[in-house]
Design a protein around this motif. Structure first.
Motif, short mmCIF file in Angstrom:
data_model
loop_
_atom_site.label_atom_id
_atom_site.label_comp_id
_atom_site.label_asym_id
_atom_site.label_seq_id
_atom_site.Cartn_x
_atom_site.Cartn_y
_atom_site.Cartn_z
N MET A 145 0.83 -1.21 0.00
CA MET A 145 0.00 0.00 0.00
C MET A 145 0.86 1.26 0.00
N LEU A 146 1.87 1.27 0.86
CA LEU A 146 2.76 2.43 0.94
C LEU A 146 3.54 2.60 -0.36
N ASN A 147 3.88 1.51 -0.99
CA ASN A 147 4.55 1.56 -2.29
C ASN A 147 3.67 2.32 -3.29
N VAL A 148 2.38 1.98 -3.33
CA VAL A 148 1.46 2.65 -4.24
C VAL A 148 1.32 4.13 -3.88
N ILE A 149 1.12 4.42 -2.60
CA ILE A 149 0.92 5.81 -2.17
C ILE A 149 2.12 6.68 -2.52
N ILE A 150 3.33 6.13 -2.34
CA ILE A 150 4.53 6.93 -2.59
C ILE A 150 4.83 7.03 -4.08
N THR A 151 4.78 5.91 -4.80
CA THR A 151 5.14 5.94 -6.22
C THR A 151 4.11 6.72 -7.05
N GLU A 152 2.86 6.75 -6.60
CA GLU A 152 1.84 7.52 -7.31
C GLU A 152 1.72 8.94 -6.75
N ASP A 153 2.62 9.31 -5.86
CA ASP A 153 2.71 10.67 -5.34
C ASP A 153 1.40 11.11 -4.66
N LEU A 154 0.91 10.25 -3.78
CA LEU A 154 -0.35 10.52 -3.09
C LEU A 154 -0.13 10.94 -1.64
N TYR A 155 1.10 11.17 -1.23
CA TYR A 155 1.38 11.47 0.18
C TYR A 155 1.50 12.98 0.40
N ASP A 156 1.48 13.37 1.65
CA ASP A 156 1.54 14.78 2.05
C ASP A 156 2.99 15.23 2.10
N HIS A 157 3.43 15.96 1.10
CA HIS A 157 4.84 16.37 1.02
C HIS A 157 5.22 17.30 2.17
N ASP A 158 4.34 18.21 2.53
CA ASP A 158 4.67 19.14 3.61
C ASP A 158 4.92 18.40 4.92
N VAL A 217 5.83 15.25 5.30
CA VAL A 217 7.07 14.47 5.19
C VAL A 217 8.29 15.37 5.34
N ASP A 218 8.28 16.53 4.68
CA ASP A 218 9.42 17.43 4.75
C ASP A 218 9.66 17.96 6.16
N CYS A 219 8.60 18.20 6.89
CA CYS A 219 8.74 18.79 8.23
C CYS A 219 8.99 17.76 9.33
N TRP A 220 8.45 16.54 9.17
CA TRP A 220 8.40 15.64 10.32
C TRP A 220 9.03 14.27 10.10
N CYS A 221 9.37 13.90 8.90
CA CYS A 221 9.83 12.53 8.65
C CYS A 221 11.34 12.48 8.41
N TYR A 222 12.00 11.61 9.15
CA TYR A 222 13.43 11.38 8.97
C TYR A 222 13.62 10.04 8.26
N GLY A 223 14.48 10.02 7.25
CA GLY A 223 14.76 8.78 6.54
C GLY A 223 13.70 8.39 5.53
N PHE A 224 12.90 9.36 5.07
CA PHE A 224 11.81 9.03 4.16
C PHE A 224 12.31 8.47 2.84
N ASP A 225 13.40 9.01 2.31
CA ASP A 225 13.91 8.53 1.02
C ASP A 225 14.31 7.06 1.12
N GLU A 226 14.97 6.72 2.21
CA GLU A 226 15.36 5.31 2.41
C GLU A 226 14.13 4.43 2.57
N PHE A 227 13.14 4.96 3.28
CA PHE A 227 11.89 4.22 3.46
C PHE A 227 11.19 3.99 2.12
N ALA A 228 11.16 5.03 1.28
CA ALA A 228 10.52 4.90 -0.04
C ALA A 228 11.20 3.84 -0.88
N GLU A 229 12.52 3.76 -0.81
CA GLU A 229 13.25 2.72 -1.55
C GLU A 229 12.92 1.34 -1.01
N ARG A 230 12.75 1.25 0.31
CA ARG A 230 12.47 -0.05 0.92
C ARG A 230 11.11 -0.60 0.48
N VAL A 231 10.09 0.25 0.46
CA VAL A 231 8.76 -0.26 0.11
C VAL A 231 8.65 -0.62 -1.37
#
Length: 320
Positions: free
Chosen positions: A256-269, A271-285
């Protein structure tokens, strides 16, 4: 608002109060009406004026009279001789005798072996576990605190996450946003979807959540997405049910997270303000496609995509 205590014509006192029973009971406190006649509890009812439970009670509250007057209930200090360990040879003693025995043995152990030879064991009770540190360091002078159950790897991390994101350590919401007038508040928005994952909230009401709030939301239009191998009462009334193979939850969540991220359905603001390691997480899913998850979980890939797109595009939605 009814007074906290009223008296009926026959002299029965009706006391309004709240109950909270650990472990795992929701801390909103069920609203109770206790009927007391001649100093004895004779009946328990739900309080319809309680803003959350609204007169609804679970069997534990309804059985309160049985708990209080059960002949096996221990309401006094009990002691037994050291030679009788393991035997049911308890004798009732006074509170002074009990405290004196505890103090004498604690002082003896400290003198012979040091304070850190004492290990303080505690169970659950949610807020009650906060006091274990005071008991260890202040009362007993020991650093040996052993919590015997799962709260520190379950409830406490959830509390820490909500503290960081919401500013309060409440692990689950009651779907009313904390407003005094709850669902009627003009600022409150009913969640369009409620995602219930591997849980039966109508039976368990766990950790900060009154399960029947889901029913309250469904009456106002919220739709349920159920992720569970079982078909329970709530699943039969859900709009979507993902009957995954037991033990494959992670595969479905990653897909599910793979779909949400690859289809650009997530809240960028966010993620930018509160998420650490998001790029690595996106690669993992990316390593778990919906097709891979289907092979593992038996949930159709297209259903995984459908739910992921709902979660990525529909707001607001709630998680339980």
């Amino acid at each position: 608002m009814t007074d906290w205590k009223t008296v009926l014509e026959d002299g029965t006192e009706v006391v309004r109060t709240c109950a909270w029973s650990p472990p795992g009971c929701h801390p909103v406190g069920c609203g109770l009406r206790l009927f007391v006649k001649d100093g004895e509890l004779v009946k328990v009812e739900g309080d319809p004026e309680h803003p959350i439970t609204q007169g609804r009670l679970c069997p534990r509250c309804l059985a309160l009279k049985e708990y209080i007057y059960h002949p096996d209930r221990i309401i006094y200090p009990m002691m037994r001789e050291r030679k009788d360990r393991g035997l049911d040879r308890w004798q009732r003693v006074s509170w002074d005798e009990a405290w004196q025995a505890v103090k004498e043995n604690t002082d003896r152990i400290r003198a012979e072996y040091g304070s850190n030879s004492i290990v303080y064991f505690s169970g659950t009770g949610r807020r009650g576990i906060d006091y274990t540190f005071n008991m260890c360091t202040h009362a007993l002078g020991t650093a040996q605190n052993a919590y015997c159950q799962s709260g520190w790897s379950c409830y406490a991390p959830r509390g820490a996450i909500t503290m960081a994101t919401f500013g309060c350590g409440y692990p689950e919401v009651d779907w009313a946003g904390g407003y005094k007038d709850r669902y009627d508040n003009a600022n409150y928005r009913i969640p369009e979807y409620i995602l219930v994952w591997g849980k039966e909230p109508l039976k368990s009401n766990p950790d900060g959540f009154f399960g029947h709030s889901i029913i309250d939301m469904m009456k106002r239009g919220s739709k349920v997405i159920m992720v569970d191998p079982r078909m329970n009462w709530l699943a039969t009334r859900a709009e979507h049910v993902l009957r995954l193979r037991p033990g494959t939850d992670t595969a479905v969540a990653m897909a599910m997270l793979n779909v949400i991220i690859t289809e650009d359905l997530y809240d960028h603001d966010f993620v930018d303000c509160w998420c650490y390691g998001f790029d690595e997480f996106a690669e993992r899913v990316k390593t778990m496609s919906p097709e891979d998850a289907e092979a593992t979980s038996w949930v159709p890939a297209e259903q995984i995509r459908q739910i992921a797109r709902i979660l990525g595009t529909v707001k607001p939605w709630g998680l339980n």
